[in-house]
Design an enzyme around this catalytic site. Structure first.
Site, mmCIF file in Angstrom:
data_model
loop_
_atom_site.group_PDB
_atom_site.id
_atom_site.type_symbol
_atom_site.label_atom_id
_atom_site.label_comp_id
_atom_site.label_asym_id
_atom_site.label_seq_id
_atom_site.Cartn_x
_atom_site.Cartn_y
_atom_site.Cartn_z
ATOM 1 N N ARG A 88 0.846 -1.200 0.000
ATOM 2 C CA ARG A 88 0.000 0.000 0.000
ATOM 3 C C ARG A 88 0.878 1.247 0.000
ATOM 4 O O ARG A 88 0.562 2.247 -0.629
ATOM 5 C CB ARG A 88 -0.889 0.014 1.247
ATOM 6 C CG ARG A 88 -1.941 -1.070 1.255
ATOM 7 C CD ARG A 88 -2.822 -0.957 2.485
ATOM 8 N NE ARG A 88 -3.778 -2.052 2.569
ATOM 9 C CZ ARG A 88 -3.532 -3.203 3.200
ATOM 10 N NH1 ARG A 88 -2.392 -3.408 3.806
ATOM 11 N NH2 ARG A 88 -4.453 -4.141 3.222
ATOM 12 N N ASP A 148 -10.146 -4.638 8.146
ATOM 13 C CA ASP A 148 -9.164 -5.554 8.734
ATOM 14 C C ASP A 148 -9.836 -6.468 9.768
ATOM 15 O O ASP A 148 -9.553 -7.668 9.841
ATOM 16 C CB ASP A 148 -8.018 -4.764 9.389
ATOM 17 C CG ASP A 148 -7.237 -3.936 8.359
ATOM 18 O OD1 ASP A 148 -7.161 -4.385 7.197
ATOM 19 O OD2 ASP A 148 -6.724 -2.864 8.709
ATOM 20 N N ARG A 151 -11.930 -9.128 8.081
ATOM 21 C CA ARG A 151 -11.097 -10.233 7.567
ATOM 22 C C ARG A 151 -10.744 -11.187 8.704
ATOM 23 O O ARG A 151 -10.869 -12.415 8.563
ATOM 24 C CB ARG A 151 -9.843 -9.670 6.898
ATOM 25 C CG ARG A 151 -10.173 -9.038 5.563
ATOM 26 C CD ARG A 151 -8.991 -8.427 4.851
ATOM 27 N NE ARG A 151 -9.428 -7.959 3.535
ATOM 28 C CZ ARG A 151 -8.875 -6.952 2.878
ATOM 29 N NH1 ARG A 151 -7.850 -6.298 3.383
ATOM 30 N NH2 ARG A 151 -9.349 -6.611 1.690
ATOM 31 N N HIS A 175 -2.942 0.628 8.696
ATOM 32 C CA HIS A 175 -3.508 -0.281 7.690
ATOM 33 C C HIS A 175 -2.365 -0.799 6.822
ATOM 34 O O HIS A 175 -2.302 -0.565 5.637
ATOM 35 C CB HIS A 175 -4.528 0.486 6.862
ATOM 36 C CG HIS A 175 -5.320 -0.370 5.912
ATOM 37 N ND1 HIS A 175 -5.871 -1.572 6.256
ATOM 38 C CD2 HIS A 175 -5.665 -0.170 4.612
ATOM 39 C CE1 HIS A 175 -6.514 -2.074 5.215
ATOM 40 N NE2 HIS A 175 -6.401 -1.244 4.199
#
Ligand code: APR
Length: 308
Positions: A88, A148, A151, A175
């Site tokens: 990211r 998150d 998940r 993140h």
């Protein structure tokens, strides 16, 4: 009166978020994108889906911001997604320029809005949106923690063969790959996760969560959108409907969790004023150490920004 929500970026995440919001039927939605005709086409399609699914907000597509004027919430999903092999953080310079331009225009037309940032690298892009908007910290918040946490919860429910509805999971931190799944606060139907699974299995699920975004990039060739779009819509619900839900959000910390002047994922109360409170969880020494490491990783990315 109906609420008004603008979603900037009519790509995978933005269009999914717009669709989720349209189905809720409490807000009109404006989709903004730089690609000519693209947001207009998505809006037309979404409006026609309303005739099948029975929702009736007005969804407008635009290449400018006039139509977005006086939005209650602006969701920023504009920017490049990840390609395989990218982190990211690799997106930082490209997306800083995009998020800067989008924030300036969006707040010029909606000076009272709350900004929900989704573009990656998320924690750093929240700094960009706060700096460019000059909004108070409570009015700029990022979406990462719900995703998150979702998940982590999904992996736990699959592993234990229980409904995901009964899994309460907590993930804090940036993140990135150094996010902190808080095992001590994670439970299933009130039973601590550590009583339901051996430590070695928990560690595997924690690792899969940390690299959950990368797993999807590997499969899809680009980053995910269904769960991110739904997660952003959940934050918009809590703000527009003043639900005051306690959700894991990327909020600006000034001393909370021992972190100063940094956007990080923490549990926050989200309501009409945006981030109305930051909830302080009791962490184990190991979790505190991981949170500090995550903060250091976020600071590294933030230090690359032109404007912080
Ligand atoms: N103004 C408006 N829209 C823009 C701009 C801009 N300056 N620059 C890019 N866009 C639009 C693109 O035209 C594209 O339609 O942003 C959209 C991004 O959509 P996708 O490429 O499908 O990317 P998506 O998967 O939606 O991810 C967007 O969210 O989760 C994060 O990492 C992800 O940073 C990425 C962002």
């Amino acid at each position: 009166m109906r609420k008004k929500v603008t979603v900037v970026g009519a790509g995978n995440v933005g269009a999914t978020c717009a669709q989720e919001l349209a189905r809720r039927d409490y807000a009109d939605v404006v989709l903004v994108d730089i690609i000519p005709n693209y947001p207009q086409g998505k809006a037309l399609d979404l409006n026609q889906a309303g005739a099948v699914l029975g929702y009736e907000p007005t969804i407008t597509g635009s290449n400018g911001y006039e139509e977005s004027a006086d939005s209650d919430v602006v969701v920023i999903t504009a920017g490049k997604p990840r390609s395989p092999g990218m982190s990211r953080d690799d997106l930082v310079t490209t997306n800083e320029a995009i998020v800067s331009a989008v924030t300036k225009e969006a707040v010029r037309h909606s000076p009272k809005a709350i900004l929900v940032v989704v573009s990656n690298p998320l924690d750093a892009m929240c700094h960009v949106a706060k700096a460019l908007s000059r909004f108070q910290k409570n009015r700029v918040v990022g979406m990462a923690g719900i995703l998150d946490t979702a998940r982590f919860a999904a992996f736990i429910s699959q592993e234990l063969d229980v409904s995901v509805k009964d899994v309460t999971a907590v993930v804090l931190g940036g993140h990135g790959d150094q996010m902190v799944p808080v095992v001590s606060a994670t439970n299933v139907g009130g039973i601590p996760l550590e009583e339901l699974m051996p430590k070695s299995r928990i560690r595997k699920l924690v690792d899969r969560t940390r690299f959950g975004g990368g797993e999807l990039v590997g499969l899809l060739g680009t980053s995910a959108w269904y769960a991110p779009g739904a997660a952003a819509a959940q934050m918009v619900d809590s703000i527009c409907l003043d639900e005051k839900r306690v959700l894991p959000c990327t909020a600006y910390l000034e001393g909370e969790y021992g972190i100063e002047g940094l956007y990080m994922g923490v549990p926050a109360k989200l309501g009409a004023a945006g981030v109305e409170d930051i909830v302080k969880l009791r962490l184990t020494p190991e979790e505190k150490k991981m949170l500090r490491a995550s903060a250091a990783a976020v600071r590294d990315v933030v230090s690359v920004l032109k404007k912080k």
